[in-house]
Design an enzyme around this catalytic site. Structure first.
Site, PDB file in Angstrom:
ATOM      1  N   THR A 185      63.082  40.736 -19.028  1.00 27.05           N
ATOM      2  CA  THR A 185      62.438  39.742 -19.901  1.00 27.05           C
ATOM      3  C   THR A 185      63.144  38.390 -19.853  1.00 27.05           C
ATOM      4  OG1 THR A 185      61.585  41.437 -21.387  1.00 27.05           O
ATOM      5  CG2 THR A 185      61.790  39.209 -22.277  1.00 27.05           C
ATOM      6  N   LYS A 229      93.117  45.806  23.635  1.00 25.02           N
ATOM      7  CA  LYS A 229      92.249  46.796  22.985  1.00 25.02           C
ATOM      8  C   LYS A 229      90.997  46.117  22.435  1.00 25.02           C
ATOM      9  CE  LYS A 229      92.613  50.851  19.989  1.00 25.02           C
ATOM     10  NZ  LYS A 229      91.297  50.798  19.352  1.00 25.02           N
ATOM     11  N   ILE A 230      89.844  46.686  22.761  1.00 25.67           N
ATOM     12  CA  ILE A 230      88.566  46.170  22.277  1.00 25.67           C
ATOM     13  C   ILE A 230      87.865  47.280  21.503  1.00 25.67           C
ATOM     14  CG2 ILE A 230      86.350  45.165  22.901  1.00 25.67           C
ATOM     15  CD1 ILE A 230      88.776  43.375  23.493  1.00 25.67           C
ATOM     16  N   ASN A 231      87.421  46.957  20.308  1.00 26.82           N
ATOM     17  CA  ASN A 231      86.795  47.959  19.440  1.00 26.82           C
ATOM     18  C   ASN A 231      85.293  47.705  19.282  1.00 26.82           C
ATOM     19  OD1 ASN A 231      89.274  49.196  18.977  1.00 26.82           O
ATOM     20  ND2 ASN A 231      89.726  47.878  17.220  1.00 26.82           N
ATOM     21  N   SER A 290      63.818  45.457 -18.504  1.00 27.49           N
ATOM     22  CA  SER A 290      62.487  44.914 -18.233  1.00 27.49           C
ATOM     23  C   SER A 290      62.553  43.614 -17.451  1.00 27.49           C
ATOM     24  CB  SER A 290      61.741  44.656 -19.550  1.00 27.49           C
ATOM     25  OG  SER A 290      62.400  43.622 -20.276  1.00 27.49           O
ATOM     26  N   ASP A 349      53.379  29.862 -24.632  1.00 26.62           N
ATOM     27  CA  ASP A 349      51.941  29.662 -24.806  1.00 26.62           C
ATOM     28  C   ASP A 349      51.255  29.181 -23.535  1.00 26.62           C
ATOM     29  OD1 ASP A 349      52.364  30.373 -27.421  1.00 26.62           O
ATOM     30  OD2 ASP A 349      52.452  28.301 -28.155  1.00 26.62           O
ATOM     31  N   GLU A 391      80.519  49.379  14.039  1.00 25.57           N
ATOM     32  CA  GLU A 391      81.153  49.717  12.765  1.00 25.57           C
ATOM     33  C   GLU A 391      80.480  48.984  11.611  1.00 25.57           C
ATOM     34  OE1 GLU A 391      85.184  48.708  13.591  1.00 25.57           O
ATOM     35  OE2 GLU A 391      85.466  50.366  15.000  1.00 25.57           O
ATOM     36  N   HIS A 393      54.519  24.543 -23.308  1.00 30.88           N
ATOM     37  CA  HIS A 393      55.266  25.519 -24.096  1.00 30.88           C
ATOM     38  C   HIS A 393      55.594  26.704 -23.178  1.00 30.88           C
ATOM     39  CE1 HIS A 393      56.309  28.530 -27.087  1.00 30.88           C
ATOM     40  NE2 HIS A 393      56.387  27.553 -27.991  1.00 30.88           N
ATOM     41  N   PRO A 394      56.859  27.168 -23.165  1.00 30.01           N
ATOM     42  CA  PRO A 394      57.220  28.237 -22.214  1.00 30.01           C
ATOM     43  C   PRO A 394      56.436  29.525 -22.404  1.00 30.01           C
ATOM     44  CG  PRO A 394      58.994  27.834 -23.799  1.00 30.01           C
ATOM     45  CD  PRO A 394      58.012  26.720 -23.950  1.00 30.01           C
TER      46      PRO A 394
END
Length: 465
Positions: free
Chosen positions: A99, A323-325, A97, A131, A330, A128-129
């Site tokens: 909570t 060499k270049i990729n 949830s 109320d 990707e 109050h957290p």
């Protein structure tokens, strides 16, 4: 580390002395220290927007004092600015949830209020957290509402603008290359001519369609569960509270949030988020195709198709000099697969809601926010470091077109399918161009061939009566 003692419904617990979270957050840290993934950062801002809006709604009815409302709004504004980010340490893999994260927000706001007013942390004074900060709310209605807010803001602020820039960059290349005629390909085999611009115009259309899908999905995200509290009934709220709180959210975000008509549906299922995730998956599929097409057209460059030349960003090999990729392609295709996988989890989580509440909320929002972030970042990098610097190898494209056997397609209306097929086979068997083969077989004269087999005439409907 020094501690203070805080209390909740289960009793006392030690909390680090100087943090703003409280007892329920600390219990979550103890019991759910699973993995490395924290609740997405976007949920912090979304919850702060929600809490300030609820406070304003409760104050407008007189249920919450103006003094307490002002304090909540002030602290929420601090949170929105990122001043307390380190106070939200909870993991994704917790209660379904969410909570404890709701309480994390409530506790931080309450303890910051104590700090501002000179009260001891954990005193629950002056706020109050539960109320005050959580007034007229349940995690069951505010967590999904925060998920919707976070998702909508991310799509509106980041994803759609990045998609616009990506589309515009592709469109510029389409226009730039509108006159470059090349061999089309179906089944990875030569097909009738097309311009490089037309090919890329197809990508533009895909991206436009994805924008429309995302904008349509947003409409389903704007309906909020807020005000439904525990089950959708609205218990512990006043009439009109839900509408007022959602109006405040809409005013603050400047988006079309509103109180959902059927809160039982919004709390028992999160189909709006499932739909949005499906649109993210569709966009990922489009980007996957575009990136793969581009790296295929650029493959070689000498022993492959070599129609496109990609930017030289970094060496491609630790052993093969020069060499270049196609590394940007990707990266983009890898993240697209991750987004597709995330959608599977979101779909299963959305379907997993039982009875009156879905208990897969943290899973759903974690995957959606990761998908949004990956798509935004991937498109931005691919646009800046690949698309904008890619060039067309015109000479190689023309050479391949001149030797393509599919030009005989234009001969079918003149000499018939069977003879046109003979021309193609004769050219292969004797190493001839289609023109040379047609003339050698005597099916057509040179002037007529040049007139009907012009590749540019094959770029649109070309039969005249």
């Amino acid at each position: 580390m020094s501690f203070r003692i805080e209390t909740d419904g289960l009793g006392e617990i030690q909390v680090p002395k100087n943090v703003l979270w409280g007892a329920q957050t600390q219990r979550s840290l103890h019991y759910f220290s699973i993995g490395r993934e924290l609740i997405p950062h976007e949920m912090i801002e979304a919850y702060a927007i929600l809490k300030r809006s609820c406070a304003l709604a409760n104050a407008s009815s007189g249920r919450l004092s103006q003094e307490k409302c002002d304090l909540i709004v002030r602290i929420c504004d601090e949170i929105i600015k990122g001043q307390h980010d380190q106070m939200f340490p909870l993991h994704v893999w917790m209660t379904g949830s969410g909570t404890q994260f709701n309480m994390n927000v409530n506790e931080v706001i309450a303890n910051r209020a104590s700090q501002i007013t000179g009260q001891p942390l954990g005193s629950k004074k002056p706020l109050h957290p539960n109320d005050d900060v959580n007034m007229a709310q349940s995690t069951n209605d505010n967590f999904p509402s925060a998920m919707y807010i976070a998702s909508a803001l991310a799509v509106h602020r980041k994803l759609l603008p990045a998609l616009d820039r990506f589309e515009n960059s592709i469109e510029q290349k389409s226009q730039e290359w509108s006159d470059i005629v090349k061999v089309g390909r179906t089944h990875l085999q030569d097909a009738v001519p097309i311009t490089l611009g037309q090919e890329w115009h197809g990508y533009v259309g895909m991206l436009k369609d994805n924008k429309e899908r995302l904008q349509q999905a947003l409409r389903g995200i704007f309906a909020l569960a807020l005000g439904g509290t525990a089950l959708g009934t609205g218990v512990n709220t006043e009439a009109g509270y839900a509408e007022k709180a959602c109006q405040e959210i809409a005013h603050y975000t400047k988006l079309d949030f509103h109180s959902g008509n059927n809160k039982f549906a919004l709390q028992g299922a999160h189909d709006g988020l499932v739909h949005l995730s499906g649109c993210l998956r569709t966009l990922a599929g489009s980007l996957f195709k575009i990136a793969n097409d581009i790296r295929l057209l650029a493959c070689g460059p000498r022993a492959g198709l070599g129609e496109l030349t990609l930017p030289t960003n970094e060496p491609g090999s630790s052993i093969m000099p020069g060499k270049i990729n196609p590394t940007q392609a990707e990266a983009l295709t890898m993240l697209c697969l991750q987004v597709m996988s995330n959608d599977v989890a979101v779909g299963m989580g959305g379907a997993g809601g039982m009875l009156d509440m879905n208990a897969y909320k943290p899973l759903i929002i974690q995957n959606i926010m990761q998908s949004l972030t990956l798509l935004h970042d991937g498109m931005e990098n691919f646009r800046k470091f690949l698309i904008e610097g890619t060039t067309a190898n015109k000479d190689h494209i023309k050479q391949a077109l001149d030797h393509s056997l599919v030009l005989v397609t234009a001969l079918s209306p003149i000499i018939g399918y069977d003879k046109a097929s003979q021309v193609a086979h004769h050219a292969v068997e004797h190493g001839l161009s289609p023109r040379e083969a047609a003339l050698e077989l005597g099916f057509i004269d040179g002037a007529t061939y040049d007139k009907v087999a012009d590749p540019r005439l094959m770029l649109k409907p070309n039969i005249k009566r």
